[in-house]
Design a protein around this motif. Structure first.
Motif, short mmCIF file in Angstrom:
data_model
loop_
_atom_site.label_atom_id
_atom_site.label_comp_id
_atom_site.label_asym_id
_atom_site.label_seq_id
_atom_site.Cartn_x
_atom_site.Cartn_y
_atom_site.Cartn_z
N SER A 1 0.85 -1.18 0.00
CA SER A 1 0.00 0.00 0.00
C SER A 1 0.89 1.23 0.00
CB SER A 1 -0.93 0.00 1.22
OG SER A 1 -0.18 0.02 2.42
N ARG A 2 0.29 2.37 -0.27
CA ARG A 2 1.07 3.61 -0.27
C ARG A 2 0.23 4.75 0.25
NH1 ARG A 2 3.30 4.40 -5.97
NH2 ARG A 2 3.98 6.45 -5.16
N ASN A 3 0.91 5.76 0.78
CA ASN A 3 0.28 6.99 1.23
C ASN A 3 1.01 8.13 0.53
OD1 ASN A 3 -0.43 9.35 2.63
ND2 ASN A 3 -0.88 8.20 4.49
N ASN A 4 0.43 8.65 -0.52
CA ASN A 4 1.12 9.68 -1.31
C ASN A 4 1.22 11.00 -0.56
OD1 ASN A 4 1.60 7.94 -3.41
ND2 ASN A 4 -0.17 8.59 -4.61
N ALA A 5 0.36 11.24 0.39
CA ALA A 5 0.45 12.47 1.19
C ALA A 5 1.67 12.44 2.11
CB ALA A 5 -0.81 12.66 2.01
N LYS A 6 2.09 11.23 2.48
CA LYS A 6 3.23 11.08 3.39
C LYS A 6 4.47 10.54 2.69
CE LYS A 6 0.44 10.39 7.55
NZ LYS A 6 0.18 9.52 8.72
N ASN A 7 4.39 10.32 1.39
CA ASN A 7 5.53 9.78 0.62
C ASN A 7 6.02 8.46 1.20
OD1 ASN A 7 5.37 12.14 -0.86
ND2 ASN A 7 7.57 12.54 -0.82
#
Length: 121
Positions: free
Chosen positions: A71-77
């Motif tokens: 998974s990824r969180n683009n707001a937190k890089n």
């Protein structure tokens, strides 16, 4: 240039869980496909999982399918790898990787330093 730093490795018993994280530098993180690879002692590095920039596409090696989740969180890089039902054969150094665009398991340009995962039987 993208810099990647992994964390979250450690020692766990078979059947247990670990969550790896990878922190990425840069302002265009969502433009990069991200992947996780691993290398066990005496073996070649192998693909584990990949995720597209938006997070809408994921791809797994057969050996980890249904046990691992990327998974990824683009707001937190950040990109993560949740590893459940771990087996001794999952023991390896795990690497985070990045490339512009998405290519599944192939052709990554940037690599982290790796984090050790050890699964005891």
């Amino acid at each position: 240039q993208v810099q990647l730093v992994e964390s979250g490795g450690g020692l766990v018993q078979a059947g247990g869980s670990l969550r790896l994280s990878c922190a990425a530098s840069g302002r265009t993180f969502s433009s990069y496909g991200m992947g996780w690879f691993r290398q066990a002692p005496g073996k070649e590095r192998e693909f584990v999982a990949a995720i597209s920039g938006s997070g809408g596409i994921t791809y797994y090696a057969d050996s980890v399918k249904d046990r691992f989740t990327i998974s990824r969180n683009n707001a937190k890089n950040t990109v993560s790898l949740q590893m459940n039902s771990l087996k001794p054969e999952d023991t390896a150094v795990y690497y985070c990787a990045a490339r512009y665009g998405y290519s599944g398991s192939a052709e990554y340009d940037y690599w982290g330093q790796g984090t050790q995962v050890t699964v005891s039987s």
